[in-house]
Design a protein around this motif. Structure first.
Motif, PDB file in Angstrom:
ATOM      1  N   GLN A  22     -31.605 -19.746  10.622  1.00 42.61           N
ATOM      2  CA  GLN A  22     -31.305 -18.447  10.029  1.00 42.61           C
ATOM      3  C   GLN A  22     -30.653 -17.507  11.051  1.00 42.61           C
ATOM      4  N   ALA A  23     -31.173 -17.547  12.273  1.00 47.38           N
ATOM      5  CA  ALA A  23     -30.625 -16.678  13.311  1.00 47.38           C
ATOM      6  C   ALA A  23     -29.174 -17.061  13.640  1.00 47.38           C
ATOM      7  N   THR A  24     -28.916 -18.366  13.745  1.00 53.21           N
ATOM      8  CA  THR A  24     -27.559 -18.816  14.047  1.00 53.21           C
ATOM      9  C   THR A  24     -26.590 -18.426  12.943  1.00 53.21           C
ATOM     10  N   PHE A  25     -26.989 -18.652  11.689  1.00 52.05           N
ATOM     11  CA  PHE A  25     -26.131 -18.301  10.557  1.00 52.05           C
ATOM     12  C   PHE A  25     -25.880 -16.795  10.503  1.00 52.05           C
ATOM     13  N   ALA A  26     -26.982 -16.032  10.671  1.00 54.43           N
ATOM     14  CA  ALA A  26     -26.836 -14.579  10.600  1.00 54.43           C
ATOM     15  C   ALA A  26     -25.952 -14.052  11.729  1.00 54.43           C
ATOM     16  N   ALA A  27     -26.077 -14.644  12.910  1.00 55.15           N
ATOM     17  CA  ALA A  27     -25.256 -14.213  14.049  1.00 55.15           C
ATOM     18  C   ALA A  27     -23.786 -14.525  13.814  1.00 55.15           C
ATOM     19  N   ASP A  28     -23.503 -15.713  13.266  1.00 58.78           N
ATOM     20  CA  ASP A  28     -22.111 -16.072  12.971  1.00 58.78           C
ATOM     21  C   ASP A  28     -21.516 -15.149  11.909  1.00 58.78           C
ATOM     22  N   GLN A  29     -22.302 -14.862  10.872  1.00 62.01           N
ATOM     23  CA  GLN A  29     -21.825 -13.968   9.821  1.00 62.01           C
ATOM     24  C   GLN A  29     -21.585 -12.556  10.354  1.00 62.01           C
ATOM     25  N   ALA A  30     -22.465 -12.092  11.199  1.00 61.05           N
ATOM     26  CA  ALA A  30     -22.300 -10.755  11.768  1.00 61.05           C
ATOM     27  C   ALA A  30     -21.052 -10.684  12.649  1.00 61.05           C
ATOM     28  N   LEU A  31     -20.784 -11.759  13.373  1.00 57.79           N
ATOM     29  CA  LEU A  31     -19.586 -11.796  14.214  1.00 57.79           C
ATOM     30  C   LEU A  31     -18.322 -11.791  13.360  1.00 57.79           C
ATOM     31  N   LEU A  32     -18.319 -12.588  12.264  1.00 57.66           N
ATOM     32  CA  LEU A  32     -17.163 -12.606  11.375  1.00 57.66           C
ATOM     33  C   LEU A  32     -16.935 -11.250  10.716  1.00 57.66           C
ATOM     34  N   SER A  33     -18.018 -10.614  10.313  1.00 62.54           N
ATOM     35  CA  SER A  33     -17.902  -9.297   9.687  1.00 62.54           C
ATOM     36  C   SER A  33     -17.364  -8.264  10.676  1.00 62.54           C
ATOM     37  N   ALA A  34     -17.863  -8.340  11.906  1.00 63.68           N
ATOM     38  CA  ALA A  34     -17.377  -7.417  12.930  1.00 63.68           C
ATOM     39  C   ALA A  34     -15.899  -7.655  13.229  1.00 63.68           C
ATOM     40  N   GLN A  35     -15.486  -8.931  13.222  1.00 66.86           N
ATOM     41  CA  GLN A  35     -14.071  -9.254  13.440  1.00 66.86           C
ATOM     42  C   GLN A  35     -13.208  -8.704  12.302  1.00 66.86           C
ATOM     43  N   ALA A  36     -13.709  -8.840  11.057  1.00 65.73           N
ATOM     44  CA  ALA A  36     -12.967  -8.316   9.911  1.00 65.73           C
ATOM     45  C   ALA A  36     -12.850  -6.796   9.982  1.00 65.73           C
ATOM     46  N   ASP A  37     -13.928  -6.137  10.361  1.00 62.20           N
ATOM     47  CA  ASP A  37     -13.877  -4.674  10.488  1.00 62.20           C
ATOM     48  C   ASP A  37     -12.893  -4.247  11.580  1.00 62.20           C
ATOM     49  N   LEU A  38     -12.868  -5.005  12.669  1.00 62.96           N
ATOM     50  CA  LEU A  38     -11.945  -4.684  13.759  1.00 62.96           C
ATOM     51  C   LEU A  38     -10.498  -4.896  13.312  1.00 62.96           C
ATOM     52  N   ASP A  39     -10.238  -5.976  12.587  1.00 61.68           N
ATOM     53  CA  ASP A  39      -8.878  -6.231  12.086  1.00 61.68           C
ATOM     54  C   ASP A  39      -8.440  -5.130  11.123  1.00 61.68           C
ATOM     55  N   GLU A  40      -9.349  -4.715  10.256  1.00 60.14           N
ATOM     56  CA  GLU A  40      -9.021  -3.645   9.319  1.00 60.14           C
ATOM     57  C   GLU A  40      -8.738  -2.337  10.054  1.00 60.14           C
ATOM     58  N   ALA A  41      -9.516  -2.078  11.078  1.00 64.76           N
ATOM     59  CA  ALA A  41      -9.283  -0.875  11.875  1.00 64.76           C
ATOM     60  C   ALA A  41      -7.911  -0.932  12.555  1.00 64.76           C
ATOM     61  N   ASP A  42      -7.531  -2.117  13.051  1.00 62.72           N
ATOM     62  CA  ASP A  42      -6.210  -2.277  13.659  1.00 62.72           C
ATOM     63  C   ASP A  42      -5.105  -2.029  12.635  1.00 62.72           C
ATOM     64  N   ARG A  43      -5.284  -2.556  11.419  1.00 64.76           N
ATOM     65  CA  ARG A  43      -4.272  -2.352  10.387  1.00 64.76           C
ATOM     66  C   ARG A  43      -4.134  -0.881  10.016  1.00 64.76           C
ATOM     67  N   GLN A  44      -5.243  -0.205   9.856  1.00 66.23           N
ATOM     68  CA  GLN A  44      -5.182   1.209   9.502  1.00 66.23           C
ATOM     69  C   GLN A  44      -4.538   2.039  10.611  1.00 66.23           C
ATOM     70  N   LEU A  45      -4.831   1.688  11.849  1.00 69.11           N
ATOM     71  CA  LEU A  45      -4.220   2.397  12.968  1.00 69.11           C
ATOM     72  C   LEU A  45      -2.716   2.133  13.007  1.00 69.11           C
ATOM     73  N   ASN A  46      -2.338   0.894  12.757  1.00 64.57           N
ATOM     74  CA  ASN A  46      -0.914   0.567  12.748  1.00 64.57           C
ATOM     75  C   ASN A  46      -0.187   1.285  11.621  1.00 64.57           C
ATOM     76  N   LEU A  47      -0.819   1.374  10.444  1.00 65.59           N
ATOM     77  CA  LEU A  47      -0.221   2.101   9.330  1.00 65.59           C
ATOM     78  C   LEU A  47      -0.067   3.582   9.659  1.00 65.59           C
ATOM     79  N   ALA A  48      -1.045   4.136  10.368  1.00 64.94           N
ATOM     80  CA  ALA A  48      -0.937   5.538  10.763  1.00 64.94           C
ATOM     81  C   ALA A  48       0.234   5.746  11.716  1.00 64.94           C
ATOM     82  N   TRP A  49       0.414   4.799  12.643  1.00 61.63           N
ATOM     83  CA  TRP A  49       1.556   4.892  13.552  1.00 61.63           C
ATOM     84  C   TRP A  49       2.876   4.742  12.779  1.00 61.63           C
TER      85      TRP A  49
END
Length: 502
Positions: free
Chosen positions: A257-284
């Motif tokens: 459970q810990a391994t799965f939850a950690a992998d999912q949390a990492l993927l979610s954090a990566q998705a949030d970071l990518d979305e933040a990059d896209r929004q910043l790029n759109l603002a530029w």
């Protein structure tokens, strides 16, 4: 009555001399003229005889009306040259009027991208600017809001980056913990190695289950030796084994459970970071759309409100400022033309091909055409065809021709009148002579065929297509006949004089 006879008056010798004087004068003049002609003929006789001898040596036959015989001396002085009629590639050309125009891609109105105050104007008409040079500075709250959006998106991106880094660290530490657990390290060793490492809530879940499993192992190991002595029943051992298996199951479940939850949390954090990059790029991109050029994102000044509302308008390409419509401190609206910028390193040549000719014009994109500029003493330039229109213009019954011409030396200016020479049809092999060989008299074209020995014959011909170098001969000549090139006009004059003499 008898009349007396009338006496005839007597004539004196002087009166008789005066009456015969006119006749004597006429005889004297005739005698003097005869003496002068005899004297002239006696001097010119040897020359005429020499010329007559040269003519007889060149050709003993009497020349025909279309044949001209010249003495060898006159041929040498005239420097006559001949070339054989031969098959050549003949291309017909047609010259049409045209005008030089701006290249539409390099003649633009630099407009205000938004409402604001024109704080500064840095160019004047006639000034040459390079790509990216500062033209004007505009103050606008709209650009300020767009840049404030960049600041907001930057902060969101920083938060997403921090979350991602934490989740990545936890996932990495969790993998290291799993390796230590697989090796069966003690709790003391594990805690010492991972005491200051981030594991999140997984530390408690996994280490607690691992501790219970280790405790069950120890109890089972202590009970087993007592079975043989009878101190502990077999039932107790089986109970301990069941407890140990249950503890191991809980431990493995916690790890999974810990391994799965950690992998999912990492993927979610990566998705949030990518979305933040896209929004910043759109603002530029929103800011750069307002600016009209790419901004240096790493060094952009977003430190205060004045910097946020500052809009720098820069030259989109190298060129010359043709006009300026506003001065500093004026209020401008979105779409107002601030300056007209043009690059005349290349220009368009616009001409019209008549409806009767355009179907025969052999022009493809990239075809070179000759352009003559009368204002520059008829200098010749070469242009490259961009396109030949398909629609016939109703007002002129012609189709437009547009070509590009190089003007890096700056000799040409938009609006100049030019003459464009375009090819008609396709080049074809035909019996041809040089243009200077063709002579015309009384609406009849002819050439002089060199018969050698100073004898030249006029031959009437019919011509077809013509170029700067060759004229097609459709009738009158055969391949290989020697045709006079240099000196054909002189032969025409001699032939006309011969006809007058006859």
């Amino acid at each position: 009555m008898i009349e007396a006879p009338v006496e005839t008056p007597k004539t004196s010798p002087i009166q008789n001399l005066l009456k015969g004087l006119p006749t004597l004068l006429v005889l004297a003049v005739m005698g003097g003229g005869w003496l002068v002609m005899h004297h002239i003929n006696s001097k010119s006789g040897p020359i005429e005889e020499a010329e007559s001898a040269d003519a007889e040596s060149a050709d003993s036959e009497t020349p025909l009306a279309d044949t001209l015989v010249l003495p060898a001396g006159k041929v040498r002085v005239a420097q006559l040259q001949s070339a054989p009629a031969q098959s050549q590639a003949v291309q017909h050309f047609h010259t049409v009027p045209g005008r030089l125009r701006y290249d539409e891609t390099k003649h633009v109105d630099v407009k205000a991208p938004m409402d604001g105050i024109l704080a500064e104007m840095h160019v004047t008409p006639g000034q040459h600017v390079q790509t990216g040079d500062l033209i004007a500075i505009l103050r606008s709250p709209e650009i300020g809001q767009a840049r404030a959006e960049i600041l907001k998106r930057r902060q969101e991106r920083e938060i997403a980056q921090q979350v991602f880094q934490r989740e990545a660290t936890i996932a990495s530490n969790l993998r290291e913990l799993s390796q230590m657990l697989d090796q069966g390290d003690s709790m003391k060793t594990i805690e010492a190695a991972l005491n200051n490492r981030a594991l999140g809530t997984y530390r408690q879940q996994i280490l607690s289950a691992y501790s219970k499993m280790r405790l069950a192992d120890e109890l089972l190991e202590k009970v087993r030796p007592l079975v043989a002595s009878g101190s502990v029943s077999g039932r107790t051992v089986r109970e301990r084994e069941g407890e140990r298996q249950l503890a191991e199951t809980e431990f493995r479940t916690a790890r999974d459970q810990a391994t799965f939850a950690a992998d999912q949390a990492l993927l979610s954090a990566q998705a949030d970071l990518d979305e933040a990059d896209r929004q910043l790029n759109l603002a530029w991109q929103a800011v750069e759309t307002l600016l009209g050029y790419k901004e240096d994102r790493a060094n952009a000044n977003l430190s205060n409100e004045e910097a946020l509302s500052r809009l720098e308008i820069r030259a989109p390409f190298s060129g010359t400022v043709e006009a300026r419509h506003f001065a500093g401190s004026e209020r401008v609206a979105r779409g107002d033309c601030l300056i007209v910028l043009a690059n005349t390193d290349s220009l368009y040549v616009e001409a019209s091909i008549r409806e009767s000719d355009w179907s025969a014009v052999s022009l493809q994109t990239g075809t070179p055409v000759s352009v003559a500029v009368p204002a520059l003493q008829g200098q010749q330039f070469t242009a490259t065809v961009n396109y030949l229109g398909r629609e016939v213009q109703s007002d002129t019954n012609s189709v437009p021709l547009v070509a590009s011409i190089n003007n890096t030396d700056g000799l040409l200016r938009p609006g100049m009148f030019v003459r464009v020479t375009v090819p008609i049809g396709h080049a074809k092999q035909a019996l041809s002579v040089k243009p200077e060989s063709v002579i015309q008299h009384e609406n009849q074209q002819f050439v002089f065929v060199d018969l050698n020995g100073g004898q030249f014959k006029r031959v009437d011909i019919t011509t077809g297509q013509a170029s700067d170098e060759w004229v097609e001969v459709t009738e009158g000549l055969s391949p290989g006949q020697l045709v006079v090139t240099n000196g054909a006009f002189l032969l025409k004059s001699e032939l006309l004089l011969q006809g007058e003499g006859e």
